[in-house]
Scaffold this active site. Structure first.
Site, short mmCIF file in Angstrom:
data_model
loop_
_atom_site.label_atom_id
_atom_site.label_comp_id
_atom_site.label_asym_id
_atom_site.label_seq_id
_atom_site.Cartn_x
_atom_site.Cartn_y
_atom_site.Cartn_z
N CYS A 2 21.55 -66.73 -18.73
CA CYS A 2 22.89 -66.20 -18.97
C CYS A 2 23.83 -66.61 -17.83
O CYS A 2 23.37 -67.00 -16.75
CB CYS A 2 22.85 -64.69 -19.02
N ARG A 27 24.66 -72.40 -19.66
CA ARG A 27 23.54 -71.53 -19.28
C ARG A 27 23.05 -70.65 -20.44
O ARG A 27 22.01 -70.02 -20.34
CB ARG A 27 23.97 -70.61 -18.14
N TRP A 78 22.07 -65.76 -23.12
CA TRP A 78 20.92 -66.42 -23.72
C TRP A 78 19.91 -65.31 -23.90
O TRP A 78 19.32 -64.83 -22.93
CB TRP A 78 20.40 -67.52 -22.80
N ASN A 102 22.00 -61.32 -15.61
CA ASN A 102 21.25 -62.54 -15.91
C ASN A 102 19.83 -62.31 -15.41
O ASN A 102 19.65 -61.92 -14.26
CB ASN A 102 21.90 -63.73 -15.20
N GLY A 103 18.84 -62.56 -16.25
CA GLY A 103 17.45 -62.39 -15.82
C GLY A 103 16.75 -61.33 -16.65
O GLY A 103 17.16 -61.07 -17.79
N GLU A 486 8.38 -87.45 -23.17
CA GLU A 486 9.80 -87.19 -22.95
C GLU A 486 10.62 -87.58 -24.20
O GLU A 486 11.56 -86.89 -24.58
CB GLU A 486 10.28 -87.95 -21.69
N LYS A 490 12.94 -84.98 -26.14
CA LYS A 490 14.38 -85.22 -26.31
C LYS A 490 14.76 -85.14 -27.78
O LYS A 490 15.78 -84.57 -28.13
CB LYS A 490 14.68 -86.61 -25.74
N GLU A 493 14.48 -81.39 -29.12
CA GLU A 493 15.41 -80.38 -28.60
C GLU A 493 16.83 -80.55 -29.13
O GLU A 493 17.54 -79.56 -29.29
CB GLU A 493 15.38 -80.26 -27.06
N HIS A 509 -8.18 -89.76 -32.04
CA HIS A 509 -9.08 -88.62 -31.85
C HIS A 509 -8.58 -87.38 -32.59
O HIS A 509 -8.95 -86.26 -32.24
CB HIS A 509 -9.27 -88.34 -30.36
N LYS A 609 20.55 -74.49 -20.21
CA LYS A 609 20.39 -75.55 -19.22
C LYS A 609 19.47 -75.12 -18.08
O LYS A 609 18.66 -75.89 -17.59
CB LYS A 609 21.77 -75.94 -18.68
O1 M6R Z 1 16.45 -77.70 -13.90
P1 M6R Z 1 15.04 -78.16 -14.13
O2 M6R Z 1 14.86 -79.63 -13.97
O3 M6R Z 1 14.03 -77.38 -13.34
O4 M6R Z 1 14.76 -77.83 -15.68
C1 M6R Z 1 13.50 -78.05 -16.24
C2 M6R Z 1 13.56 -77.99 -17.74
O5 M6R Z 1 14.00 -76.74 -18.17
C3 M6R Z 1 14.46 -79.07 -18.33
O6 M6R Z 1 14.09 -80.34 -17.92
C4 M6R Z 1 14.44 -79.01 -19.88
O7 M6R Z 1 13.18 -79.37 -20.34
C5 M6R Z 1 15.54 -79.91 -20.46
N1 M6R Z 1 16.23 -79.21 -21.50
C6 M6R Z 1 15.02 -81.17 -21.06
O8 M6R Z 1 16.01 -81.95 -21.61
#
Ligand code: M6R
Length: 614
Positions: A2, A27, A78, A102-103, A486, A490, A493, A509, A609
């Site tokens: 948040c 956030r 969030w 937040n938290g 990755e 990507k 998400e 496998h 984020k």
């Molecule tokens: O800020 P950070 O690099 O620690 O964040 C880690 C992950 O939350 C972040 O890389 C997340 O997987 C992204 N949304 C990927 O695109």
């Protein structure tokens, strides 16, 4: 997670709070709200507006039913506890008290239970109880400040809080235990915000609260107390540089802008780690790594989450191959709980764009508590991890706003490769000639990324095909295996298409059972020493009807041209830098697929984020 902002000032705050929230939307963005102390019929009254959805919904609501005052707090959510509804949106009120949070308050059920005979709760959140506790404490005769301080002592978990109290003239209360909270210093005004970006249009002088700190802000005074309630002074950080990077400019999405910034951002990273003129990696002094000598390090233990974890996984290959240094990579959320057997002379290295990810931070602290030397490879230099680690390794990618990490990933890879070479040099496994060759390959990264970006049109066409898929698979070997992971992350998400990445040799496998006629399989395979093996795996899926897209170089394309329907031909690059260059293609592929499907590219559903909860 948040985002929080607050202003105690000398002029109307509502518009500025909403502007600040927009900068924090990355956030979290499932609901938002604002509370101000407003004069109504000569009486100061705590009022709020809340809306489900993005901040623009809140903005519309405030336009329809304006609220304003000289003191207020606001929040973008969030959801963790309680569904995404207007009722669960912050600020939460109880009596005179309004709270943004937040938290996670871990003991909220117990705390609610203790108040259940006196109070009725209106939300499913862990936050509401905080407002009730402060209000209840004030009813026993405590001042707002004492009630706030007393309440903090009873909260367990990780939280940043902003509190306003009707009838407590001109004060905002703030606290930080876990997630970050910044205080901005203004002229006749003061501010709180989840980060400096939120406050960027308000203040350039920032105080970062430390773990356990709490604060009382008025328009002309800031008092900060530590966890033992002793008044303390904290350093003021002067924020420099333009916030332009936090604007979209002419790009349709932040993600696209950030993908296109990569020639420049990787160049910035390189400036920090290599001396291109003398074809050398920079020494530890130049890196401000005083005390860190890879000669005395016996193991590197990377800890990270998500995309950062995949960057670290690529680095594991580099550190082992170039520096002969045993290297582990743990997903941070698992690290502490598997009770790793930590050995002396291990360097625990967190990798994090934000420097605030709760799991990574907890793992870093765990390593510190167990006496390891700790480092962090980080983008946000004012972050908690940067403040707590022994060695800070910047990636210099500039603010990354798109939730899907792109430029931070290539900057992380660039810095990690430079460090692996540094380690190889320090440990005597890379001689001057090899160092020159490797450093020269690094210097080509920005140009090669630029050339790869020219594949945009071709990749956009292929994305139309991907956008119709139910499921997509990514395959790679060696350093390209983490890249396959990755690529899948990507795609899922931002396009919400189911995607999985596999080590190319692992498919047979089990997962190969999922391949059916027309299933897209993206194979990442430059013409390196593993190429032929990966091509065999490619054929295994092609003969079972998969629609294969091969990402390779000119030599690889020549070899495979009559085996696969689609080939993306990357520039011919050194095998060592290939993962950095090939990353661009998988980013563009996901981006265009998501755009074609019309999803919210920069703020995909259910994500945030910065993940500041465990
Ligand atoms: O800020 P950070 O690099 O620690 O964040 C880690 C992950 O939350 C972040 O890389 C997340 O997987 C992204 N949304 C990927 O695109």
């Amino acid at each position: 997670m948040c985002g929080i902002i607050g202003i105690v000032g000398n002029r109307p705050v509502a518009g500025r709070l909403i502007e600040g929230l927009k900068r924090l939307e990355y956030r979290g963005y499932d609901s938002a709200g604002i509370a101000v102390i407003q004069e109504i019929d000569g009486q100061s009254t705590l009022v709020r507006r809340r809306a489900k959805g993005k901040i623009v919904k809140l903005e519309e609501r405030v336009k329809l039913e304006p609220v304003d005052g000289f003191l207020g707090i606001a929040h973008t959510r969030w959801a963790t506890h309680g569904a995404v509804t207007k009722t669960n949106a912050h600020p939460h009120f109880a009596g005179q008290v309004g709270v943004v949070h937040n938290g996670i308050i871990e003991n909220f059920t117990e705390l609610r239970g203790a108040l259940k005979d006196k109070r009725s709760f209106h939300t499913q959140t862990d936050t509401e109880v905080v407002a009730h506790m402060i209000d209840e404490a004030m009813r026993t005769g405590l001042s707002g400040q004492d009630a706030f301080a007393q309440t903090l002592k009873q909260l367990r978990g990780a939280f940043a809080l902003g509190v306003v109290i009707d009838g407590v003239a001109g004060q905002i209360f703030a606290a930080r235990k876990g997630p970050p909270l910044a205080i901005g210093i203004g002229d006749g005004e003061n501010y709180i915000g989840s980060d400096a970006i939120a406050l960027s249009s308000l203040s350039k002088q920032i105080i970062y609260l430390e773990e356990g700190d709490w604060a009382v802000l008025t328009d002309d005074n800031i008092q900060i107390y530590d966890a033992k309630d002793t008044e303390v002074k904290r350093d003021i950080t002067h924020i420099t540089g333009s916030m332009a990077a936090a604007e979209k400019g002419n790009y349709r999405h932040f993600m696209r802008k950030e993908i296109y910034e990569q020639p420049e951002t990787t160049a910035h990273t390189l400036t920090h780690y290599i001396d291109a003129f003398n074809h050398k990696v920079k020494t530890e002094d130049a890196l401000k790594l005083k005390g860190l000598d890879f000669k005395t390090v016996e193991r590197v233990s990377f800890i990270a989450c998500g995309t950062a974890a995949y960057a670290a996984m690529v680095a594991k290959y580099w550190f082992e191959q170039l520096a002969h240094l045993p290297t582990d990579m743990d997903v941070a959320s698992e690290f502490r709980y598997r009770r790793p057997a930590l050995t002396d002379n291990t360097l625990a290295m967190a990798v994090s764009q934000s420097g605030e990810t709760a799991d990574t931070l907890a793992a870093l602290r765990y390593c510190k508590d167990h006496g390891l030397q700790t480092g962090v490879l980080v983008n946000v230099l004012s972050s908690t991890m940067a403040r707590e680690a022994d060695y800070v390794l910047p990636i210099n990618a500039g603010p990354e706003i798109g939730v899907a990490s792109t430029k931070a990933f290539t900057a992380q890879l660039t810095a990690l490769l430079s460090l692996a070479i540094t380690a190889g040099v320090q440990r005597g496994h890379i001689d001057t000639q090899a160092e020159k060759r490797l450093v020269d390959s690094l210097t080509h990264i920005p140009r090669h990324i630029n050339e790869t970006l020219k594949l945009d049109g071709q990749i956009e066409n292929l994305a139309h095909m991907l956008s119709k898929a139910k499921s997509v698979f990514y395959l790679g070997r060696g350093v390209h295996y983490p890249l396959a992971l990755e690529g899948a992350l990507k795609l899922k998400e931002i396009s919400y298409i189911h995607a999985e990445g596999y080590a190319a040799g692992e498919l047979k496998h089990g997962p190969i059972a999922l391949i059916e006629e027309g299933t897209p399989v993206i194979v990442i395979a430059p013409s390196d020493e593993l190429f032929e093996k990966t091509i065999s795996n490619l054929q295994e899926v092609a003969t079972r009807g998969a629609k294969v897209v091969l990402i390779t170089d000119n030599k690889g394309a020549k070899h495979a041209h009559n085996m696969v329907p689609h080939i993306i031909v990357c520039p011919d690059v050194s095998p060592v830098t290939a993962p950095i260059i090939y990353a661009i293609t998988i980013q563009l592929l996901s981006y265009h697929t998501a755009v074609h499907l019309g999803t919210d590219v920069d703020q995909p559903r259910n994500l945030a984020k910065s993940v500041t909860v465990e």
